[in-house]
Design a protein around this motif. Structure first.
Motif, PDB file in Angstrom:
ATOM      1  N   ALA A 118       0.835  -1.194   0.000  1.00  0.00           N
ATOM      2  CA  ALA A 118       0.000   0.000   0.000  1.00  0.00           C
ATOM      3  C   ALA A 118       0.879   1.257   0.000  1.00  0.00           C
ATOM      4  N   ASN A 119       1.943   1.170   0.818  1.00  0.00           N
ATOM      5  CA  ASN A 119       2.829   2.332   0.900  1.00  0.00           C
ATOM      6  C   ASN A 119       3.594   2.572  -0.404  1.00  0.00           C
ATOM      7  N   THR A 172       2.352   2.195  -3.427  1.00  0.00           N
ATOM      8  CA  THR A 172       1.530   2.489  -4.620  1.00  0.00           C
ATOM      9  C   THR A 172       2.029   3.738  -5.328  1.00  0.00           C
ATOM     10  N   ALA A 173       2.275   4.772  -4.514  1.00  0.00           N
ATOM     11  CA  ALA A 173       2.710   6.026  -5.123  1.00  0.00           C
ATOM     12  C   ALA A 173       4.049   5.854  -5.819  1.00  0.00           C
ATOM     13  N   LEU A 218       5.312   3.184  -7.022  1.00  0.00           N
ATOM     14  CA  LEU A 218       5.121   2.436  -8.258  1.00  0.00           C
ATOM     15  C   LEU A 218       4.516   3.338  -9.322  1.00  0.00           C
ATOM     16  N   THR A 219       3.507   4.090  -8.881  1.00  0.00           N
ATOM     17  CA  THR A 219       2.785   4.910  -9.838  1.00  0.00           C
ATOM     18  C   THR A 219       3.690   5.978 -10.445  1.00  0.00           C
ATOM     19  N   PHE A 220       4.473   6.599  -9.551  1.00  0.00           N
ATOM     20  CA  PHE A 220       5.303   7.689 -10.057  1.00  0.00           C
ATOM     21  C   PHE A 220       6.723   7.236 -10.331  1.00  0.00           C
ATOM     22  N   LYS A 250       4.074  -4.387 -12.393  1.00  0.00           N
ATOM     23  CA  LYS A 250       3.015  -5.234 -12.944  1.00  0.00           C
ATOM     24  C   LYS A 250       3.589  -6.196 -13.971  1.00  0.00           C
ATOM     25  N   LEU A 290      -4.012  -0.170  -7.231  1.00  0.00           N
ATOM     26  CA  LEU A 290      -4.322   1.236  -7.024  1.00  0.00           C
ATOM     27  C   LEU A 290      -5.488   1.544  -7.934  1.00  0.00           C
ATOM     28  N   ASP A 291      -6.538   2.030  -7.286  1.00  0.00           N
ATOM     29  CA  ASP A 291      -7.753   2.343  -8.042  1.00  0.00           C
ATOM     30  C   ASP A 291      -8.147   1.176  -8.957  1.00  0.00           C
ATOM     31  N   ASP A 303      -6.523  -0.892 -10.285  1.00  0.00           N
ATOM     32  CA  ASP A 303      -5.543  -1.329 -11.280  1.00  0.00           C
ATOM     33  C   ASP A 303      -4.452  -2.093 -10.583  1.00  0.00           C
ATOM     34  N   HIS A 304      -4.067  -3.205 -11.174  1.00  0.00           N
ATOM     35  CA  HIS A 304      -2.973  -4.015 -10.647  1.00  0.00           C
ATOM     36  C   HIS A 304      -1.688  -3.322 -11.041  1.00  0.00           C
ATOM     37  N   ILE A 305      -1.000  -2.784 -10.040  1.00  0.00           N
ATOM     38  CA  ILE A 305       0.171  -1.995 -10.422  1.00  0.00           C
ATOM     39  C   ILE A 305       1.464  -2.677 -10.034  1.00  0.00           C
ATOM     40  N   PHE A 364       2.185   2.566 -18.760  1.00  0.00           N
ATOM     41  CA  PHE A 364       3.164   2.634 -17.685  1.00  0.00           C
ATOM     42  C   PHE A 364       4.455   3.285 -18.175  1.00  0.00           C
ATOM     43  N   GLU A 424       6.798   5.237 -17.581  1.00  0.00           N
ATOM     44  CA  GLU A 424       7.355   6.016 -16.490  1.00  0.00           C
ATOM     45  C   GLU A 424       8.702   6.612 -16.898  1.00  0.00           C
ATOM     46  N   PHE A 437       1.517  11.503 -15.122  1.00  0.00           N
ATOM     47  CA  PHE A 437       1.554  11.912 -13.722  1.00  0.00           C
ATOM     48  C   PHE A 437       0.315  12.692 -13.312  1.00  0.00           C
ATOM     49  N   ASN A 449      -2.199  10.339 -12.603  1.00  0.00           N
ATOM     50  CA  ASN A 449      -1.924   9.642 -11.333  1.00  0.00           C
ATOM     51  C   ASN A 449      -2.176  10.515 -10.108  1.00  0.00           C
ATOM     52  N   PHE A 464      -4.046  10.294  -5.848  1.00  0.00           N
ATOM     53  CA  PHE A 464      -3.442  10.571  -4.530  1.00  0.00           C
ATOM     54  C   PHE A 464      -3.893  11.894  -3.921  1.00  0.00           C
ATOM     55  N   THR A 500     -10.879   5.955 -10.418  1.00  0.00           N
ATOM     56  CA  THR A 500     -11.905   5.746  -9.375  1.00  0.00           C
ATOM     57  C   THR A 500     -13.306   5.882  -9.959  1.00  0.00           C
ATOM     58  N   LYS A 542       1.488   9.249   0.767  1.00  0.00           N
ATOM     59  CA  LYS A 542       2.302   8.427  -0.119  1.00  0.00           C
ATOM     60  C   LYS A 542       2.930   9.298  -1.203  1.00  0.00           C
ATOM     61  N   LEU A 543       2.127  10.192  -1.687  1.00  0.00           N
ATOM     62  CA  LEU A 543       2.607  11.089  -2.737  1.00  0.00           C
ATOM     63  C   LEU A 543       3.632  12.051  -2.140  1.00  0.00           C
ATOM     64  N   ARG A 596       5.526  11.548   0.260  1.00  0.00           N
ATOM     65  CA  ARG A 596       6.794  10.895   0.543  1.00  0.00           C
ATOM     66  C   ARG A 596       7.702  10.858  -0.685  1.00  0.00           C
ATOM     67  N   LEU A 597       7.046  10.836  -1.870  1.00  0.00           N
ATOM     68  CA  LEU A 597       7.846  10.768  -3.094  1.00  0.00           C
ATOM     69  C   LEU A 597       8.398  12.156  -3.493  1.00  0.00           C
TER      70      LEU A 597
END
Lengths: 600, 181
Positions: free
Chosen positions: A61-62, A64-65, A67-69, A96, A139-140, A142-144, B25, B27, B40, B43, B47, B84, B171-172, B174-175
Motif C-alpha cells: 500500500a505504501n 503504490t505512489a 510504483l505509480t510515479f 506489474k 491502485l484504483d 488497477d494491478h500496479i 506505464f 514512467e 503523472f 496519477n 493521490f 476511481t 504516499k505522494l 513521501r515521493l
C-alpha cells in the motif's frame, strides 16, 4: 501385564483412585497437549502468515505512489522497512510486468533463489522451513505491482516451542493440583467409608457386638453396601439371639441330648448328658457313641428309634437305665447328617418297678399261702383217702395174719393198690413242696394242660367231695406257652377255688367247666372257666379283680384270689374278662399269647 | 497469402497491446517528458482528495491546461481514462476563469508572466495547480514538476494545497520534495 494388573488389584482403593485419576488426567493432558500443539502450530502458522501478509500489504500500500510515479528509491525505502523484521530474508517489489522494482535483502543473506516472477495471485507457500508471501498491489482497482516477502520460520518455531512448553507446564501444574484435590476428595467420598466399613467388620468380628451399625454416607454402591452390611448384622444379631435361645434350651433341658455325625461320632452333648455320665464335654466330643452305650443300637439307619430302654455306661462304670429315642437328621437333599438322640434317666422308675416286683412276689407268696390255707382241707382229703385205703388194707392184713388165711394173690393185688395210693400221697406232697417253694422261676415253655392237671392234684379231691361235676373240654395238642408253671397253676387253683366257693352246697347239679382251645389266629390259647353258681352282681363285676375285695363271709376268703389271677394274666401278657349272671353262673375267659414277651 | 495477412494483423495486434502497456506505464523519461507528465497528472487524481463540490465536478475528472499546450498528442492519451470510476476529461483553457470546473489545472510555461495573478485567482478554488516553471511552487502553485537527470520529480507546496482545501496523500508526499512558504 498380568503382574501389573495383579499389583493394581492388590493396592488399596485410595491409591487405586489416585492412580486412576492420575492416569486419566495424564491421558487427558496428553491429548490436550497434542491438540494444543496442533492448534498452536496451525494458529502460529496462521499468525505468521497473517503477519507477513500484513507486512507485505502495508509495504504494498505504501508503495503504490512509488510504483505509480516510478520512484524505486522511495519503494526501496518502503521495502527496507522489512529490516525491522529479523526473520525476513528478502522482500521484492515487482512491477506489474514482473520486473523487480525494489528489493530488500537481509544482511549477510547470500544465497536466495529470487523468484523470477511473483505468484499469479495473492497467496503464500511454506517451503524448506520458509514462508513466502505474495501480495498483488492495486491502485484504483488497477494491478500496479506485486510484493513478495520471504521469511524463515525460526521465530515461528521458537514461539511455538515456547508456547507449547508454557502451556504444558501450566496444564501440568493445574492438572497436578486438580489430581491432588480430586483424589483427596474421592478418598473422602469412596475410600474412607469403605475403610470405616472394613474397620467396623473387624471390630464386630473381634468383639461379637452385632448391635453396631454402619454409617451410611450416600445412596451409592457404598451406601448400599452399608445397608446390606447393616441388614446382615441385624440378621446376625437375630440368629445369634435365636442361637443363644436354642443353646439355652439344649443346655437347660433335663433329658440327655446327644448329636452324632453320620459316622456315629458324638458332635454335641448337653450339660445333662455330661452330668449324667460324669464325663466332661471334651471327653465325649468326637468319640463314637458306642462308648456310652452298653448295647448296640444301629444308628446309621435313618429311621426313628423311639423309647427304647437301654443302658448308658457312665465314666465310673455305672450302668444307667435310660429311655432312649433317636432320629436321623436329613437335609433337603436327603443326605444324612447324623442323629439327634435324647435319653431320659429311668433309674428311679426301674427302682420303683423292682420294688413293685418284689412286692408282687411277696403278694404271690402270701396269696399262695392263703391258697394253701384255703385248699388245706382239700389236701387233707386228698391224702386222707389213700391213707384210709392203706389203713384198712393193713387192718385186713392184720386180720388175715391172725386167721392165717392169707390169700397171696389177693394180697399182691391189694399191695399194688396200696403202693399206688402211697405213690399218690408222695406225688401230692412232692407237688406241694414244689408249689410252695418255686416262686421266682424264669419263663419257660409250659404245657398248659399239664399245669391244669397239677392243679387238680391239689383241688381234685375237694371238687369230688363237694359233688361238683368237673367237665373238661381241652383241645388235644395245645401249643406250648412261654410262662411260669407255678404261677399258672396258682391261677387255676385260684379260679377253681373261686368257682367252688360260688357253688352252693345243697345243689345237686353243681358244675365247673374248663375249656381250653387255640384262638382262631393260632397265636394264643383261650381258657374258659365256667360255673353255674350264684354269679356276681353287676355292680361288683368291675371290682372283682381289686385286691381284698370280697363278697364272701368273713373267714371264708381273703379277697385276693382273683386279684392274683389278674396279676398272673398280666404277667403273661394275657387278657382276662369276666361274664356273670346272678344265680346262673360266671365265666372267666383268659387269653394267653403263645409266644409271650413277658417280663421275667 | 491470406496467412501472411493474418500473421501481419496478429503481429500488429501484439505490437499494439505491448505498445499500449508500455504507454500506460510509461514512467521512463525516454518515452517523452510530457508524456510522463501527462501520465503523472492522471496519477495525481489517485493521490489527491478534493472536497465534495458541485455536481458538474462529481461526474468526471477535469484536467485542464491553461495557456499553450506543451503535451501535444500526449494529452489525448489520457483523455477518457477512468480513475476511481470517473472519466478523465481534458480541457484546454485560455483564461483562468475558464478553469472553474477543473480538478487539475496545468499552468503552462506560456503563462509565466501572469502566474501570480492566475494563482491568486484560482489558488483558493479547490484546484490542484500544477506547473513546470521554476519557482512555480514558491509562487504559490501546488505541484511543481522538477526534471533531474532525465527523471521527473515533483515539489509540493503543502501550504498552497491546504489553502486549496486539497488533501494530498502522504504516499505522494513521501515521493516529493516538500516546499513550505
Amino acid at each position: 501385564m498380568e503382574k501389573i494388573m495383579q499389583w493394581f488389584r492388590d493396592i488399596p482403593i485410595s491409591k487405586k483412585l489416585r492412580l486412576i485419576i492420575a492416569v486419566t488426567a495424564g491421558l487427558a493432558l496428553l491429548m490436550e497437549f497434542g491438540v494444543s500443539t496442533v492448534n498452536n502450530w496451525t494458529s502460529q502458522r496462521q499468525k505468521t502468515v497473517e503477519n507477513l501478509m500484513a507486512q507485505a500489504k502495508i509495504i504494498g500500500a505504501n508503495s503504490t505512489a512509488a510504483l505509480t510515479f516510478n520512484d524505486p528509491k522511495a519503494a526501496e525505502e518502503n521495502v527496507g522497512v522489512l529490516r525491522n523484521v529479523p526473520s525476513v530474508e528478502y522482500g521484492l517489489l515487482f512491477t506489474k510486468g514482473g520486473r523487480v522494482f525494489a528489493k530488500y535483502l537481509r544482511e549477510n543473506f547470500k544465497e536466495y533463489a529470487q523468484p523470477s516472477k511473483p505468484l499469479g495471485k495473492d497467496g503464500y507457500y511454506f517451503e524448506y522451513g520458509h514462508l513466502t508471501v505474495s501480495q498483488r498491489i492495486f491502485l484504483d482497482n488497477d494491478h500496479i505491482g506485486t510484493i513478495v516477502v520471504h521469511s524463515d520460520l525460526k521465530d515461528m518455531y521458537s514461539q511455538l516451542i515456547r508456547n507449547v512448553i508454557i502451556v504444558s507446564l501450566d496444564t501440568l501444574l493445574v492438572a497436578g493440583i486438580i489430581v491432588f484435590l480430586l483424589s483427596s476428595v474421592f478418598e473422602r467420598i469412596i475410600s474412607e467409608p469403605l475403610q470405616q466399613l472394613s474397620k467396623l467388620m473387624k471390630d464386630i468380628s473381634n468383639r461379637k457386638d452385632y448391635s453396631v451399625m454402619a454409617t451410611k454416607h450416600g445412596e451409592d454402591e457404598i451406601g448400599q453396601l452399608a445397608d446390606s452390611f447393616n441388614i446382615m448384622t441385624e440378621d446376625l444379631l437375630k440368629t445369634t439371639v435365636s442361637r443363644d435361645y436354642v443353646d439355652s434350651i439344649i443346655k437347660n433341658m433335663i433329658d440327655s441330648l446327644i448329636v452324632t455325625g453320620p459316622d456315629g461320632r458324638i458332635e454335641v452333648i448337653n450339660k445333662s448328658t455330661s452330668d449324667l455320665l460324669g464325663y466332661h464335654e471334651d471327653e465325649l466330643i468326637g468319640k463314637p457313641i458306642g462308648m456310652i452305650l452298653t448295647e448296640d443300637i444301629p444308628l446309621n439307619s435313618l429311621g426313628m428309634k423311639e423309647n427304647i430302654e437301654t443302658i448308658y455306661l457312665s465314666k465310673d462304670g455305672r450302668k444307667i437305665p435310660v429311655l432312649f429315642s433317636c432320629s436321623g437328621m436329613v437335609d433337603n437333599s436327603g443326605q444324612s447328617h447324623g442323629n439327634v438322640c435324647v435319653a431320659s434317666d429311668i433309674t428311679e422308675r426301674k427302682l420303683h418297678e423292682k420294688e413293685k416286683e418284689a412286692m408282687q412276689l411277696k403278694m404271690f407268696t402270701t396269696s399262695k399261702l392263703a391258697s394253701l390255707g384255703e385248699i388245706a382241707t382239700g389236701i387233707a382229703h386228698e391224702i386222707n383217702q389213700p391213707l384210709t385205703y392203706i389203713s384198712s388194707f393193713i387192718q385186713a392184713i392184720q386180720i388175715s395174719l391172725e386167721s392165717n388165711a392169707i390169700d397171696k394173690i389177693k394180697l399182691q393185688e391189694r399191695l399194688k393198690i396200696a403202693s399206688k395210693q402211697i405213690q399218690r400221697i408222695i406225688e401230692i406232697i412232692q407237688h406241694l413242696q414244689t408249689f410252695g417253694r418255686q416262686d421266682d422261676i424264669p419263663m419257660q415253655p409250659v404245657n398248659i394242660e399239664e399245669v391244669f392237671n397239677n392243679s387238680l392234684l391239689l383241688m381234685g379231691e375237694r371238687i369230688r367231695l363237694k359233688n361238683i361235676n368237673l367237665l373238661r373240654h381241652i383241645e388235644p395238642d395245645l401249643p406250648m406257652l412261654s410262662g411260669n408253671s407255678t404261677r399258672l397253676e396258682q391261677l387255676f387253683i385260684n379260679l377253681l377255688q373261686n368257682s367252688i366257693d360260688a357253688l352252693p352246697i345243697e345243689t345237686t347239679d353243681a358244675m365247673i367247666k374248663i375249656t381250653m382251645f387255640t384262638s382262631e389266629e393260632k397265636d394264643s390259647i383261650v381258657i374258659k372257666c365256667s360255673d353255674n353258681g350264684m354269679g356276681i352282681e353287676q355292680k361288683n363285676l368291675e371290682r372283682i379283680f381289686e385286691p381284698f375285695f370280697t363278697t364272701k363271709e368273713i373267714g371264708k376268703g381273703t379277697g385276693i384270689g382273683l386279684s392274683i389271677v389278674y396279676g398272673i394274666v398280666q404277667e403273661h401278657n394275657g387278657v382276662i374278662t369276666c361274664e356273670s349272671e346272678t344265680k346262673k353262673g360266671t365265666t372267666f375267659t383268659i387269653t394267653l399269647p403263645v409266644k409271650s414277651d413277658a417280663k421275667k | 497469402m491470406k496467412i501472411f495477412k493474418i500473421l501481419r494483423s496478429l503481429s500488429l495486434l501484439l505490437c499494439l497491446t505491448l505498445c499500449i502497456e508500455s504507454n500506460i506505464f510509461a514512467e521512463e523519461i525516454t518515452s517523452g517528458e510530457y508524456e510522463v507528465k501527462a501520465a503523472f497528472l492522471v496519477n495525481f487524481l489517485k493521490f489527491v482528495e478534493w472536497p465534495q463540490g458541485e455536481d458538474s465536478r462529481n461526474s468526471a475528472y477535469y484536467i485542464c491546461v491553461l495557456g499553450n499546450n506543451p503535451f501535444g498528442p500526449s494529452l489525448m492519451t489520457i483523455q477518457n481514462k477512468t480513475v476511481t470510476g470517473k472519466r478523465v476529461i481534458t480541457k484546454l483553457c485560455k483564461e483562468p476563469h475558464n478553469t472553474n470546473n477543473c480538478h487539475i489545472v496545468f499552468i503552462s510555461a506560456s503563462e509565466k508572466e501572469r502566474l501570480g495573478s492566475i494563482l491568486k485567482e484560482i489558488g483558493d478554488l479547490n484546484i490542484l495547480t500544477v506547473g513546470d516553471m521554476n519557482d512555480f511552487a514558491r509562487a504559490g502553485g501546488i505541484i511543481q514538476f522538477v526534471t533531474e537527470r532525465d527523471k521527473v520529480h515533483f515539489l509540493i507546496n503543502i501550504d498552497a494545497a491546504s489553502r486549496a482545501k486539497l488533501k494530498i496523500s502522504s504516499k505522494l508526499l513521501r515521493l516529493s520534495l516538500i516546499f513550505r512558504e
